[in-house]
Design a protein around this motif. Structure first.
Motif, PDB file in Angstrom:
ATOM      1  N   LEU A 229       7.859   3.291   3.394  1.00 20.99           N
ATOM      2  CA  LEU A 229       6.432   3.478   3.106  1.00 20.99           C
ATOM      3  C   LEU A 229       6.074   4.938   3.255  1.00 20.99           C
ATOM      4  N   LEU A 230       5.275   5.457   2.314  1.00 27.68           N
ATOM      5  CA  LEU A 230       4.803   6.830   2.386  1.00 27.68           C
ATOM      6  C   LEU A 230       3.391   6.898   1.818  1.00 27.68           C
ATOM      7  N   CYS A 231       2.503   7.580   2.541  1.00 34.24           N
ATOM      8  CA  CYS A 231       1.118   7.758   2.105  1.00 34.24           C
ATOM      9  C   CYS A 231       0.823   9.241   1.876  1.00 34.24           C
ATOM     10  N   ASP A 232      -0.286   9.478   1.196  1.00 31.08           N
ATOM     11  CA  ASP A 232      -0.850  10.825   1.066  1.00 31.08           C
ATOM     12  C   ASP A 232       0.136  11.792   0.426  1.00 31.08           C
ATOM     13  N   HIS A 233       0.463  11.523  -0.827  1.00 27.47           N
ATOM     14  CA  HIS A 233       1.418  12.345  -1.569  1.00 27.47           C
ATOM     15  C   HIS A 233       1.022  12.336  -3.034  1.00 27.47           C
ATOM     16  N   GLU A 234       1.603  13.203  -3.796  1.00 25.32           N
ATOM     17  CA  GLU A 234       1.375  13.207  -5.234  1.00 25.32           C
ATOM     18  C   GLU A 234       2.184  12.089  -5.891  1.00 25.32           C
ATOM     19  N   GLY A 235       1.595  11.415  -6.846  1.00 25.41           N
ATOM     20  CA  GLY A 235       2.307  10.353  -7.544  1.00 25.41           C
ATOM     21  C   GLY A 235       1.430   9.145  -7.756  1.00 25.41           C
ATOM     22  N   GLU A 236       2.040   8.060  -8.200  1.00 27.12           N
ATOM     23  CA  GLU A 236       1.331   6.821  -8.478  1.00 27.12           C
ATOM     24  C   GLU A 236       1.522   5.835  -7.335  1.00 27.12           C
ATOM     25  N   GLU A 237       0.556   4.932  -7.174  1.00 22.67           N
ATOM     26  CA  GLU A 237       0.720   3.870  -6.189  1.00 22.67           C
ATOM     27  C   GLU A 237       1.810   2.911  -6.658  1.00 22.67           C
ATOM     28  N   GLU A 238       2.686   2.522  -5.730  1.00 25.29           N
ATOM     29  CA  GLU A 238       3.752   1.570  -6.030  1.00 25.29           C
ATOM     30  C   GLU A 238       3.917   0.613  -4.864  1.00 25.29           C
ATOM     31  N   ASN A 239       4.085  -0.661  -5.164  1.00 26.66           N
ATOM     32  CA  ASN A 239       4.399  -1.670  -4.160  1.00 26.66           C
ATOM     33  C   ASN A 239       5.402  -2.628  -4.792  1.00 26.66           C
ATOM     34  N   SER A 240       6.509  -2.895  -4.123  1.00 31.68           N
ATOM     35  CA  SER A 240       7.491  -3.784  -4.731  1.00 31.68           C
ATOM     36  C   SER A 240       8.354  -4.461  -3.686  1.00 31.68           C
ATOM     37  N   ILE A 241       8.886  -5.619  -4.064  1.00 28.08           N
ATOM     38  CA  ILE A 241       9.945  -6.288  -3.314  1.00 28.08           C
ATOM     39  C   ILE A 241      11.095  -6.498  -4.282  1.00 28.08           C
TER      40      ILE A 241
END
Length: 338
Positions: A229-241
């Motif tokens: 998990l990583l927050c507060d960065h450049e890029g798009e939101e991603e969530n996956s299993i």
């Protein structure tokens, strides 16, 4: 008709109200929020001229014309509202997570066991078409022997732009693991059973603030898993299993899209529909209220998820069991802090 009241008129409360409005088994009888304008807006948008509004949940749950209550308040308030609703002999749907910590979750499990009222937690993967297909494929051996399960979370901004509530920033009851990770930890345990051991290195965005950097591993049913998990960065939101087998892998992305990867043979989208998970929850809950069989996520299942999240927050990088009562499990500031 099941007369239902909503306590907590935020984004999720409004989604539930919209589903109630179109469901043939329910009528929105009452709504409650500490913000009088917010509750009035929900009732105007989704209620009827008979929908009562209040800023006091105690007065709502005591209404004689009410059969059920949806609890959509912040996690620290779950115990009080759920307990009051059950004491008033109401059926209860509680928003995830079950509580801010597993200890409180166990208290709610005990309260539910003392009543004959229907209870459930809103964890929609139980009804999401892509996750249901993933669960069936893994059980049927469609990807061969399972070798790994991987959880991946990226949040360029936390809380997200549309989440205008300060409690989501707090370590005490907010953060991306409780708000989003709950769903995916539930998914792991739905697929493979209880998570047996885990270790994690956890970074926080500030004192008493949410986790913004987590790298960890876990084990379930002899299968190793990872969480990143990583927050507060450049890029798009991603969530996956992703479940990796020795013949293929399956990934649930964007909350609903299921993709199979066969290496050189390429990728194939198996499911590309969101499904109406809120209506599915309401239908199953109505069945439970009627005393018939139902497929609901229990308070106990949701508490097992919260025990894993507690263990991640408490982890110092050592291998621990979720729910361990040792000193590590009681730490409130585990891991590292920036």
């Amino acid at each position: 008709m099941i007369q239902i009241g909503i306590v907590g008129c935020g984004v999720i409360g409004n989604r539930l109200a919209a589903a109630i409005e179109t469901h043939d088994r329910y009528e929105l009888a009452a709504a409650c929020d500490l913000d009088a304008d917010r509750v009035a807006s929900l009732a105007a948008d989704h209620g009827t001229d008979r929908t009562a509004t209040t800023t006091d949940h105690a007065s709502l749950v005591e209404r004689d014309d009410l059969d059920a209550v949806y609890v959509g308040v912040p996690p620290l308030a779950h115990r009080e509202v759920v307990a009051d609703a059950l004491a008033a002999d109401k059926h209860v749907i509680c928003e995830k997570p079950i509580a801010a910590d597993a200890e409180t979750g166990h208290e709610l499990v005990a309260l539910a066991e003392e009543t004959d009222r229907a209870t459930a937690v809103n964890l929609p993967f139980r009804y999401t078409p892509g996750f249901v297909r993933l669960r069936e494929a893994v059980a049927a051996g469609e990807i061969g022997e399972v070798r790994r399960v991987e959880l991946w979370f990226r949040f360029p901004q936390w809380p997200r732009e549309w989440q205008d509530v300060a409690w989501l920033e707090s370590r005490e009851q907010g953060g991306p693991l409780r708000e989003v990770g709950t769903h995916f930890i539930f998914g792991v345990q739905e697929l493979f059973g209880p998570i047996e051991f885990l270790s994690a290195d956890v970074g926080y965005s500030g004192p008493e603030a949410y986790e913004d950097d987590v790298v960890g591993s876990f084990q379930t049913d002899g299968i190793r898993g990872t969480i990143d998990l990583l927050c507060d960065h450049e890029g798009e939101e991603e969530n996956s299993i992703t479940v990796v087998g020795d013949e293929a892998s399956l990934s649930l992305t964007e909350w609903y899209r299921l993709v199979r990867n066969r290496g050189r043979e390429g990728e194939e989208t198996l499911v590309d529909e969101r499904g109406d998970t809120v209506s599915a929850l309401l239908t199953e809950f109505a069945s439970a209220v009627d005393g018939d069989g139902s497929d609901l996520v229990s308070f106990a299942e949701a508490t097992r998820v919260q025990a894993v999240l507690d263990a991640i927050h408490a982890s110092t990088g050592d291998r621990v069991r979720p729910g361990d009562d040792g000193d590590r499990g009681r730490r409130r500031d585990g891991g590292r802090e920036r």
